[in-house]
Design a protein around this motif. Structure first.
Motif, PDB file in Angstrom:
ATOM      1  N   GLU A   1       0.579  -1.052  -0.206  1.00 55.13           N
ATOM      2  CA  GLU A   1      -0.250   0.200  -0.275  1.00 55.13           C
ATOM      3  C   GLU A   1       0.995   1.537  -0.096  1.00 55.13           C
ATOM      4  OE1 GLU A   1      -2.175   0.101   3.279  1.00 55.13           O
ATOM      5  OE2 GLU A   1      -3.767  -1.901   2.156  1.00 55.13           O
ATOM      6  N   HIS A   2       0.364   2.333  -0.963  1.00 51.11           N
ATOM      7  CA  HIS A   2       1.308   3.322  -1.657  1.00 51.11           C
ATOM      8  C   HIS A   2       0.249   4.731  -0.070  1.00 51.11           C
ATOM      9  CE1 HIS A   2       4.432   1.284  -3.588  1.00 51.11           C
ATOM     10  NE2 HIS A   2       3.857   0.920  -3.736  1.00 51.11           N
ATOM     11  N   PRO A   3       0.328   5.872   0.511  1.00 46.76           N
ATOM     12  CA  PRO A   3      -0.668   6.588   1.021  1.00 46.76           C
ATOM     13  C   PRO A   3      -0.332   6.948   0.022  1.00 46.76           C
ATOM     14  CG  PRO A   3       2.002   6.769   2.157  1.00 46.76           C
ATOM     15  CD  PRO A   3       2.399   5.327   1.473  1.00 46.76           C
ATOM     16  N   GLY A   4      -1.758   8.231   0.590  1.00 46.50           N
ATOM     17  CA  GLY A   4      -1.591   9.056  -0.458  1.00 46.50           C
ATOM     18  C   GLY A   4      -0.562  10.097  -0.567  1.00 46.50           C
ATOM     19  N   ARG A   5      -0.158  11.199  -1.836  1.00 44.92           N
ATOM     20  CA  ARG A   5       1.026  12.568  -1.845  1.00 44.92           C
ATOM     21  C   ARG A   5       1.122  13.754  -2.308  1.00 44.92           C
ATOM     22  NH1 ARG A   5       6.386  10.232  -4.412  1.00 44.92           N
ATOM     23  NH2 ARG A   5       5.455   9.654  -6.527  1.00 44.92           N
ATOM     24  N   VAL A   6       0.881  14.475  -1.550  1.00 48.47           N
ATOM     25  CA  VAL A   6       1.139  15.887  -3.271  1.00 48.47           C
ATOM     26  C   VAL A   6       2.656  15.852  -4.213  1.00 48.47           C
ATOM     27  CG1 VAL A   6       1.225  18.462  -2.756  1.00 48.47           C
ATOM     28  CG2 VAL A   6       0.349  17.131  -1.223  1.00 48.47           C
ATOM     29  N   ARG A   7       1.681  15.434  -5.404  1.00 44.49           N
ATOM     30  CA  ARG A   7       3.027  16.373  -5.851  1.00 44.49           C
ATOM     31  C   ARG A   7       3.061  17.053  -6.437  1.00 44.49           C
ATOM     32  NH1 ARG A   7       3.458  11.539  -8.960  1.00 44.49           N
ATOM     33  NH2 ARG A   7       5.591  13.346  -9.823  1.00 44.49           N
ATOM     34  N   ILE A   8       4.566  17.192  -6.585  1.00 46.85           N
ATOM     35  CA  ILE A   8       5.641  18.779  -7.226  1.00 46.85           C
ATOM     36  C   ILE A   8       5.715  18.393  -8.288  1.00 46.85           C
ATOM     37  CG2 ILE A   8       5.965  20.413  -7.279  1.00 46.85           C
ATOM     38  CD1 ILE A   8       6.516  20.882  -4.474  1.00 46.85           C
ATOM     39  N   ILE A   9       5.285  18.385  -9.791  1.00 46.36           N
ATOM     40  CA  ILE A   9       5.528  18.671 -10.408  1.00 46.36           C
ATOM     41  C   ILE A   9       6.473  19.792 -12.362  1.00 46.36           C
ATOM     42  CG2 ILE A   9       4.864  16.433 -13.022  1.00 46.36           C
ATOM     43  CD1 ILE A   9       2.568  15.852 -11.185  1.00 46.36           C
TER      44      ILE A   9
END
Length: 379
Positions: A77-85
């Protein structure tokens, strides 16, 4: 040119950035920013991409998005995250307000990618994403594949120029002033290389004899030549000192235009105990470049933090509460909030601190503090 661009990038952002927040938010926002930049994303990689994109294209575009929790095929399982792209500037098409160049009205991201059709053949597809304050639309080959409302209510894309240009939303790349110099340097270096290659395998000149009668090669002995015959190799009659001096002049001009000292890119220097003042003077052009870039990059990073915190609060509402585990066991001060108010602008206010890129002599600094204490200037 890459050596110049990479050096400027490393000089300006090699020591990273620290964040300052309002005192009342100091119990929660710092560890949220640490999570966003260091856990959800790779901070060092992001800053390198920011500097590289700005130094080459002149503009930096960055998208902020949220990746929901997911489970991979292995069951992890991978938790949610805020992506900066970071985005490629060549794929970005912003539309600014006609009277306010800091206000983004519409943003289009468009690029091509390889994919597989239903028949199993490889094909180039065109992806287009249109973002506005109210909605987001996605297209593949001009066919709408998704349309949804924008939950943030603002375009989650940040743009800032590498170096400000007056009355223009666009920026100036670090390598702009040396493009023509580098082209001239490459052309002259190629000419010199052609001369050396030509005379490395010299042409044999024969007069008074037939070349078909002579066999050329190592350990060959020619005899029986006519009396007036002459055989010699065409020698290098061109003096290369002038062209080499011109190459050095071009390289020196590139250093002067970018502000990168010649010693920074490998030129041998005698060993000396250079003082901090002398070092600052030698690197003064680079410090001026650092100050130029610090202003627009600081403004852009503030906006990224604002969008990242807004995205986090929207998708993970519990993050507005103080968490002693994430805070590392640090107890909040009496005047610090335990619950953030997402409707307050001060909640999203951050200030980036760019540490000085020049090296610090700890011994000299300690001696300075000790002298101030001795004369009573510090206690």
């Amino acid at each position: 040119m890459r050596a110049f661009a990479d050096y400027i990038n490393n000089f300006c952002f090699g020591k990273g950035i620290d964040w300052e927040v309002p005192k009342e938010n100091g119990a929660i926002v710092p560890y949220l920013l640490q999570r966003i930049w260091e856990v959800d994303n790779d901070r060092e990689k992001l800053f390198w991409e920011f500097g590289q994109q700005g130094g080459v294209s002149g503009d930096v575009f960055t998208k902020v998005a949220y990746e929901p929790p997911w489970t991979d095929p292995a069951g992890m399982e991978h938790p949610g995250r805020v992506r900066i792209i970071p985005l490629n500037s060549a794929f970005c098409f912003p539309e600014f307000h006609p009277h306010d160049r800091d206000r983004l009205l519409r943003f289009k991201l468009k690029y091509r990618f390889w994919g597989t059709t239903l028949e199993g053949t490889r094909q180039v597809f065109t992806y287009t994403e249109i973002l506005e304050d109210a909605f987001i639309e996605e297209y593949v080959n001009d066919q709408l594949i998704d349309s949804r409302s924008n939950p943030l209510g603002t375009i989650p894309v940040v743009h800032w120029p590498n170096v400000e240009i007056s009355s223009s939303p666009w920026g100036l790349p670090d390598i702009h002033d040396i493009l023509s110099l580098n082209r001239e340097f490459n052309e002259k270096a190629t000419d010199i290389s052609d001369i050396i290659n030509y005379h490395a395998a010299p042409v044999t000149v024969i007069t008074g004899a037939k070349a078909s009668q002579l066999e050329k090669g190592a350990k060959k002995l020619w005899g029986g030549l006519p009396k007036d015959a002459k055989v010699f190799n065409l020698e290098l009659g061109t003096e290369l000192a002038g062209p080499m001096e011109f190459l050095h002049l071009l390289k020196q001009a590139m250093h002067e235009m970018t502000g990168v000292p010649e010693a920074a890119l490998g030129q041998m220097q005698p060993i000396s105990n250079t003082s901090g003042v002398a070092l600052s003077i030698m690197y003064m052009p680079m410090m001026m470049r650092w100050n130029q870039k610090r202003i627009p990059y600081g403004k852009g990073l503030k906006r990224i933090n604002e969008l990242a915190l807004l995205t986090l609060f929207l998708n993970e509402p519990n993050t507005i509460l103080y968490d002693p585990v994430l805070a590392g066991g640090t107890e909040p001060l009496p005047n610090q909030l335990l619950i953030l108010d997402p409707t307050q602008p001060s909640t999203y206010r951050t200030t980036p601190n760019f540490p000085s890129p020049l090296p610090l002599d700890v011994l000299v600094k300690l001696n300075e503090i000790m002298m101030k204490m001795q004369i009573g200037l510090e206690s």
